[in-house]
Each structure stands twice: as structure tokens, then as C-alpha cells.
Motif scaffolding. Sequence first.
Motif, PDB file in Angstrom:
ATOM      1  N   SER A 121       4.731 -13.970  -1.271  1.00  0.00           N
ATOM      2  CA  SER A 121       4.332 -14.079   0.135  1.00  0.00           C
ATOM      3  C   SER A 121       4.909 -15.367   0.707  1.00  0.00           C
ATOM      4  O   SER A 121       5.350 -16.244  -0.035  1.00  0.00           O
ATOM      5  CB  SER A 121       2.808 -14.057   0.274  1.00  0.00           C
ATOM      6  OG  SER A 121       2.235 -15.196  -0.338  1.00  0.00           O
ATOM      7  N   LYS A 124      -2.191  -5.362   4.017  1.00  0.00           N
ATOM      8  CA  LYS A 124      -2.233  -5.828   2.620  1.00  0.00           C
ATOM      9  C   LYS A 124      -3.439  -5.228   1.900  1.00  0.00           C
ATOM     10  O   LYS A 124      -3.327  -4.743   0.767  1.00  0.00           O
ATOM     11  CB  LYS A 124      -2.284  -7.352   2.584  1.00  0.00           C
ATOM     12  CG  LYS A 124      -2.417  -7.932   1.208  1.00  0.00           C
ATOM     13  CD  LYS A 124      -2.517  -9.440   1.285  1.00  0.00           C
ATOM     14  CE  LYS A 124      -3.181  -9.994   0.067  1.00  0.00           C
ATOM     15  NZ  LYS A 124      -3.566 -11.390   0.221  1.00  0.00           N
ATOM     16  N   GLN A 125      -4.578  -5.208   2.549  1.00  0.00           N
ATOM     17  CA  GLN A 125      -5.789  -4.649   1.952  1.00  0.00           C
ATOM     18  C   GLN A 125      -5.603  -3.150   1.666  1.00  0.00           C
ATOM     19  O   GLN A 125      -5.966  -2.672   0.588  1.00  0.00           O
ATOM     20  CB  GLN A 125      -6.967  -4.869   2.903  1.00  0.00           C
ATOM     21  CG  GLN A 125      -8.298  -4.449   2.372  1.00  0.00           C
ATOM     22  CD  GLN A 125      -9.413  -4.778   3.357  1.00  0.00           C
ATOM     23  OE1 GLN A 125      -9.193  -5.290   4.453  1.00  0.00           O
ATOM     24  NE2 GLN A 125     -10.625  -4.470   2.961  1.00  0.00           N
ATOM     25  N   ASN A 176      -0.936  -6.424  11.828  1.00  0.00           N
ATOM     26  CA  ASN A 176      -2.178  -6.494  11.044  1.00  0.00           C
ATOM     27  C   ASN A 176      -1.898  -6.798   9.579  1.00  0.00           C
ATOM     28  O   ASN A 176      -2.280  -6.035   8.700  1.00  0.00           O
ATOM     29  CB  ASN A 176      -2.916  -5.142  11.140  1.00  0.00           C
ATOM     30  CG  ASN A 176      -3.190  -4.735  12.553  1.00  0.00           C
ATOM     31  OD1 ASN A 176      -3.932  -5.400  13.250  1.00  0.00           O
ATOM     32  ND2 ASN A 176      -2.570  -3.643  12.997  1.00  0.00           N
ATOM     33  N   LEU A 234      -3.057  -8.702   7.266  1.00  0.00           N
ATOM     34  CA  LEU A 234      -4.172  -8.748   6.309  1.00  0.00           C
ATOM     35  C   LEU A 234      -4.758  -7.361   6.063  1.00  0.00           C
ATOM     36  O   LEU A 234      -5.050  -7.001   4.917  1.00  0.00           O
ATOM     37  CB  LEU A 234      -5.247  -9.716   6.787  1.00  0.00           C
ATOM     38  CG  LEU A 234      -4.821 -11.186   6.833  1.00  0.00           C
ATOM     39  CD1 LEU A 234      -5.940 -12.053   7.388  1.00  0.00           C
ATOM     40  CD2 LEU A 234      -4.396 -11.674   5.458  1.00  0.00           C
ATOM     41  N   THR A 239       4.585 -18.044   4.462  1.00  0.00           N
ATOM     42  CA  THR A 239       3.914 -18.378   5.717  1.00  0.00           C
ATOM     43  C   THR A 239       4.844 -19.234   6.560  1.00  0.00           C
ATOM     44  O   THR A 239       5.445 -20.182   6.054  1.00  0.00           O
ATOM     45  CB  THR A 239       2.600 -19.142   5.444  1.00  0.00           C
ATOM     46  OG1 THR A 239       1.792 -18.347   4.574  1.00  0.00           O
ATOM     47  CG2 THR A 239       1.853 -19.449   6.720  1.00  0.00           C
TER      48      THR A 239
END
Length: 132
Positions: A35, A21-22, A16, A18, A37
Motif C-alpha cells: 500500500s 479493501k474490506q 471508497n 477502505l 499513501t
Amino acid sequence: MPLSYPKLRVARPTDNILLVKQFYCDGLGLQVLSSFTDHQGFDGVMLGHPQAPYHLEFTHQQGHRVGRAPTADNLLVFYLPHAVEWQAAVQRMLDHGYAAVPAYNPYWDERGRTFEDPDGYRVVLQQAAWDL
């Protein structure tokens, strides 16, 4: 020549990225330091404070599931010695919708608050100085 102290990176996989990170940015106030990708099949984000000697790295390998924390006693402990700073940190978590959970080890409830991230790993905000 004086000794230097290493910087610490705590790296952990997640399903998870995202939501994690939140939790750590919005709730704990950490910043995205870097970061990436699709680096050889991995996505990742490094979180922390630019001047701090540590940061957290969360990675996700495409097509691979890692699951949740193995126990409720997997902790990151942040020591906040000043009561006002500690209360603000706790309130920030609450304001972002993260409810405190009872600590697995009751010691952490004496002077701290425990929060669980989206993967089931726990963060303790401890209202104390680190006197070691």
C-alpha cells in the motif's frame, strides 16, 4: 530459454478505498500485498495472494471523484472448480454481509454467484474449472 508469463495487475480508481479493501479482503479473502499513501497525490492498496500471478490495485486521487461502475456487466470472475471451496467462498461473502445479486448476464447465475463491491463493480464466484 523458456517463455515466462507476465504477472497481471488490474488497477482501478475508487472513491471508497477502505470499503473496497474490506470487500476484497474480508469478503473474498485477499490479502494486502502493498500500500502507499500520498504518492504524488494518490493513495493505493494492492490486494491478492502472495503466490498468485495477479493482484488488484485500488487507488484514490485526493480531491478527485471517479463514481460508480458504468454498467452491471463489469466483472472479475474467480473460477473455483471444487464445490467445497466454492461454497466456502460464497459463504464467506454472505457471512461478511455481502448479498448476492442477480447477474446482468444470466449465464453467470447457472454455476456462480455474483456480488457487487462498494463501487458497483461485480465479482463472480464461478463453480467451474477454467478449461481454456
